[in-house]
Design a protein around this motif. Structure first.
Motif, mmCIF file in Angstrom:
data_model
loop_
_atom_site.group_PDB
_atom_site.id
_atom_site.type_symbol
_atom_site.label_atom_id
_atom_site.label_comp_id
_atom_site.label_asym_id
_atom_site.label_seq_id
_atom_site.Cartn_x
_atom_site.Cartn_y
_atom_site.Cartn_z
ATOM 1 N N ARG A 4 0.839 -1.217 0.000
ATOM 2 C CA ARG A 4 0.000 0.000 0.000
ATOM 3 C C ARG A 4 0.864 1.254 0.000
ATOM 4 O O ARG A 4 0.613 2.203 -0.754
ATOM 5 C CB ARG A 4 -0.888 0.023 1.246
ATOM 6 N N GLU A 5 1.854 1.261 0.886
ATOM 7 C CA GLU A 5 2.736 2.427 0.982
ATOM 8 C C GLU A 5 3.461 2.668 -0.339
ATOM 9 O O GLU A 5 3.611 3.818 -0.789
ATOM 10 C CB GLU A 5 3.737 2.213 2.116
ATOM 11 N N ASP A 35 0.944 3.954 -2.945
ATOM 12 C CA ASP A 35 0.670 5.369 -2.658
ATOM 13 C C ASP A 35 1.789 6.253 -3.197
ATOM 14 O O ASP A 35 1.537 7.293 -3.833
ATOM 15 C CB ASP A 35 0.548 5.597 -1.147
ATOM 16 N N GLU A 42 1.769 6.414 -7.018
ATOM 17 C CA GLU A 42 0.687 7.256 -7.534
ATOM 18 C C GLU A 42 1.055 8.737 -7.448
ATOM 19 O O GLU A 42 0.709 9.526 -8.342
ATOM 20 C CB GLU A 42 -0.596 6.996 -6.750
ATOM 21 N N ARG A 43 1.752 9.111 -6.388
ATOM 22 C CA ARG A 43 2.060 10.535 -6.151
ATOM 23 C C ARG A 43 3.242 11.039 -6.971
ATOM 24 O O ARG A 43 3.302 12.228 -7.283
ATOM 25 C CB ARG A 43 2.358 10.771 -4.668
#
Length: 271
Positions: free
Chosen positions: A35-36, A39, A42-43
């Motif tokens: 997940r990290e 994330d 994506e950024r």
């Protein structure tokens, strides 16, 4: 992150090396780490290619940690996709606006197979890669997306052979079926995959995002497909047949280096 070591050869190219000794099982902590990583991917507006590999040459990702469950995530808020945590992070991985690549050396079964199926491109070591969905040996169909992703890659008949037969596939046969993109001699794998990743890393992020969105529209399963599969999986896992298989398998060396883990496709029905 506990299970992934991230190196960045360039701003547009990241390598993620998976390590969860002794046999690289996928667990709740792996979900949190992934997940990290998703994330961050994506950024980051510079990233265009994310390469996954294993720190253990014998096990890319053996399978789900059968001593673990998802109860450690029980207090979490709803996932972005509304799916259970493992399925959610794989959906998000598959839809990243970057190219994701799995460099498979060692065994990738069960959740490990479902993980690589959620990446865009899979290259496998000819001598050292083994891939498969062993779940039916325990009495349950896969619940992490393999049932939806495989038919779109290999066709209906071959998907049923892989899923119902629950056997191991070497890299050459996996490539022939379309389970992986290519089977590459082990001595050439790292050089080939790095060169491919560097080539993609030179591409504009916006163009990659557009390309993937168009390909995704005709190739990715709808998110709604995964829920019933996941529900059926957890329902059967809670039953006596699957729990009995798991207990016997641990007695025979499951999740430790040795004959059972090395030959799970061949031995699974005999546990």
């Amino acid at each position: 992150m506990s299970h992934f070591t991230i190196t960045k050869p360039s701003p547009s190219f990241w390598r993620a090396s998976f390590s969860n000794p002794p046999v690289n099982v996928f667990s709740v902590q792996t979900i949190l780490d992934l997940r990290e990583l998703v994330d961050a991917a994506e950024r980051d507006s510079d990233l265009t290619v994310l390469l996954f590999e294993s720190a253990n040459p014998e096990y890319f990702c053996a399978h789900w940690d059968l001593a673990d469950d998802l109860s450690g995530l029980a207090g979490d808020p709803p996932t972005p996709t509304g799916q259970q945590a493992f399925v959610d992070v794989l959906i998000r991985l598959s839809k990243l606006p970057v190219i994701t690549v799995s460099s498979i050396r060692g065994r990738a079964r069960g959740a490990g197979s479902e993980f690589v199926l959620a990446t865009d491109i899979r290259f496998a070591s000819r001598e050292r890669a083994t891939i498969g969905q062993f779940e039916m040996t325990t009495g349950v169909a896969p619940g992490g997306g393999g049932v939806s992703r495989l038919p779109r890659l290999v066709g209906r008949a071959r998907a049923l052979e892989i899923l119902a037969g629950a056997d191991d596939f070497d890299a050459d046969l996996a490539a022939l079926y379309g389970y992986v993109n290519r089977s590459i001699p082990d001595a050439e794998l790292d050089r080939f995959v790095t060169a491919f990743a560097q080539r993609v890393a030179g591409t504009d992020r916006g163009a990659i995002a557009e390309l993937k969105s168009w390909v995704n529209a005709t190739t990715l399963p709808e998110d709604e497909e995964f829920g019933p599969q996941s529900d059926a999986f957890f329902s059967r896992v809670a039953g006596p047949r699957v729990s009995g298989w798991i207990s016997r398998a641990f007695e025979q060396g499951l999740q430790q280096p040795g004959d059972l883990e090395e030959n799970l496709g061949a031995r699974g029905f005999d546990v």
